[in-house]
Design a protein around this motif. Structure first.
Motif, short mmCIF file in Angstrom:
data_model
loop_
_atom_site.label_atom_id
_atom_site.label_comp_id
_atom_site.label_asym_id
_atom_site.label_seq_id
_atom_site.Cartn_x
_atom_site.Cartn_y
_atom_site.Cartn_z
N ASP A 1 0.65 -1.07 -0.01
CA ASP A 1 0.10 -0.01 -0.20
C ASP A 1 1.12 1.18 -0.05
OD1 ASP A 1 -2.12 1.66 0.34
OD2 ASP A 1 -2.71 1.08 2.21
N HIS B 1 -2.28 2.00 9.55
CA HIS B 1 -2.81 0.87 9.75
C HIS B 1 -2.06 -0.55 9.43
CE1 HIS B 1 -3.25 0.14 5.27
NE2 HIS B 1 -3.31 1.49 5.18
N HIS C 1 -6.01 -3.12 5.14
CA HIS C 1 -6.28 -2.89 6.54
C HIS C 1 -6.23 -4.02 7.31
CE1 HIS C 1 -8.01 1.42 5.22
NE2 HIS C 1 -6.93 1.04 4.66
N THR D 1 1.48 0.90 8.10
CA THR D 1 1.70 1.87 6.97
C THR D 1 1.94 3.20 7.85
OG1 THR D 1 -0.87 2.63 6.82
CG2 THR D 1 0.22 0.95 5.13
N GLU E 1 1.24 7.15 6.95
CA GLU E 1 0.71 7.88 5.71
C GLU E 1 0.08 8.91 6.03
OE1 GLU E 1 -2.98 5.97 4.03
OE2 GLU E 1 -2.37 4.33 5.27
N GLU F 1 3.01 7.74 1.56
CA GLU F 1 2.80 6.50 2.42
C GLU F 1 3.61 5.45 1.96
OE1 GLU F 1 -0.85 4.52 1.24
OE2 GLU F 1 -1.15 3.31 3.10
MN LIG Z 1 -3.05 2.79 3.47
#
Ligand SMILES: [Mn+2]
Length: 449
Positions: free
Chosen positions: A281, A364, A371, A392, A394, A418
């Protein structure tokens, strides 16, 4: 920046070993106890419309415990069962159905290739499973998630009562999530390897997108480049990519990806890959023209400073929320210094006035789910970070296009940066560091387009 460092190593063996799945099942059974049964079903196939299905994605918990790829299966963990503790109910081989749908694994290979102790046709589950549950005190399972599984579960209990002499129904039904999701929070060496590979693909996708995004192109063309790169590396998108030009970036979950890119705007891309069910991510924000405006650069530097300071707080012994607290601090300070928030930073934090521009959380968990599962608080306190956790980082600043509290030049700017960060024994490892994020580096890469 040379692209050769982004070359994905195609020949690395990435699969989680069957022994690791077995270890997870043993761990879970130990936590559940000798007198328990754990029941978990695959994700159902979901229809998009008529008889066209959505691309199939296995349930993350089911995958974590079995590695079994098909729908239409139920895994039963039966600690202490003499004929085998690990039982899978799955589709039987069927020449006619396989002619349409491709090869099924079948019960024999479920045992031979997936480490099951025993496997039965899913069509026989109502006759076989109730007898296996008989006499056990507790059932661990997910309830209230899939109506079809809920109904099946109640059906098995009814059958259990009807067994010869009246079967003993378990006294307790326990939500499986608490035990299982705590296991999933700590990534093994093999999982980290997969997450690194997933991150490397997402890195390649972002770098490729950065190289082709320019004024006149559409957001969906950039999306296409991201998807092309991911699919060509054997991955899928972990979620629909967010490709948000200009003020579209102020909607944090923007999905339309329809607008044309314009010089003078920033482009925010939030996209991640999913490789063998493991997600990455990444978000980056960069100027479509190749050069930041003064206002864009000022805000970008605040977000970058916040992100780097937050990443520095990712280490064993720090709490999960420290990264967010530090990011909030840097962003509040920066916005006050620019006069976008009146008053001093301490006040902005106490009163929450910074949330107008930074409404989201900084982190997260990341893993099988984007997530990912795992409690963020334990006994009311933010969780302490430990090696093997991946999260992460971000932070962002989003100034709505119609925000009349700030001068016009600041309106409609949305920035998020991120990265994916693994907690290691002595600090952290940024899995996605190879996508440029220093402003000079970004401008240099864009100048080379
Ligand atoms: Mn994210």
């Amino acid at each position: 920046m040379s692209h050769s460092r982004f070359v994905f190593q195609r020949h690395v063996a990435l699969n989680i070993a069957s022994e690791e799945f077995a270890r997870r099942r043993r761990q879970l059974m130990k936590m559940a106890g000798e007198d328990a049964v754990v029941l978990i079903a695959t994700a159902p196939e979901r229809m998009r419309n008529a008889d066209a299905a959505w691309p199939y994605r296995q349930d993350s918990d089911f995958h974590y415990l079995s590695g079994f790829p098909e729908p239409d299966a139920v895994l039963a963990l039966l600690p202490g069962r003499q004929h085998g503790e690990v039982v899978l109910f799955c589709r039987e081989r069927d020449a006619e159905r396989e002619r349409w749908h491709g090869e099924f694994v079948g019960t024999e290979r479920a045992v031979a290739d997936y480490g099951m102790d025993d496997a039965f046709p899913i069509d026989d589950i109502d006759d076989i499973l109730p007898g296996m549950i008989e006499g056990r005190a507790r059932v661990y399972c997910h309830f209230g998630r899939e109506p079809q599984f809920d109904a099946q579960l109640l059906g098995w209990m009814r059958r259990l009562r009807q067994l010869r002499g009246g079967g003993v129904v378990p006294k307790e039904f326990v939500a499986l999530g608490h035990l299982l999701h705590d296991l999933r929070l700590y990534k093994s060496r093999a999982e980290l390897k997969l997450m690194r590979a997933s991150a490397a693909i997402a890195v390649e996708a972002h770098v490729a997108a950065m190289a082709m995004a320019r004024a006149g192109r559409h957001e969906y063309e950039v999306e296409a480049e991201l998807l092309r790169m991911m699919r060509s590396r054997g991955a899928v998108a972990a979620f629909p990519p967010i490709v948000a030009g200009g003020a579209n970036a102020c909607a944090m979950h923007y999905q339309a990806n329809r607008a044309m890119l314009k010089n003078g705007d920033l482009l925010l891309i939030d996209a991640g890959a999913e490789l063998e069910c493991y997600a990455s991510d990444i978000s980056r924000s960069f100027p479509i023209s190749g050069r930041f405006s003064r206002e864009q650069r000022a805000l970008y530097e605040i977000v970058l400073t916040a992100q780097e300071a937050a990443i520095d707080e990712v280490m064993p012994g720090r709490s999960y929320s420290t990264a967010h607290d530090v990011a909030v601090h840097v962003i509040a300070e920066g916005l006050c210094a620019l006069g976008l928030i009146k008053g001093d930073p301490a006040e902005a934090i106490v009163q929450g006035s910074y949330k107008r521009f930074f409404p989201a959380k900084t982190s997260h968990w990341l893993g099988l789910d984007v997530h990912d599962v795992g409690d963020y608080r334990v006994d009311g306190e933010p969780r302490m970070l430990e090696p093997g956790m991946v999260l992460t980082v971000e932070p962002g600043i989003y100034i709505a296009p119609d925000d009349m509290t700030v001068p016009e030049a600041w309106r409609g700017i949305g920035i998020r940066i991120e990265d994916d960060v693994a907690v290691t024994r002595d600090g952290h490892d940024v899995l996605t560091a190879d996508v440029p994020k220093q402003p000079e580096e970004i401008e240099a890469v864009l100048a080379g387009r």
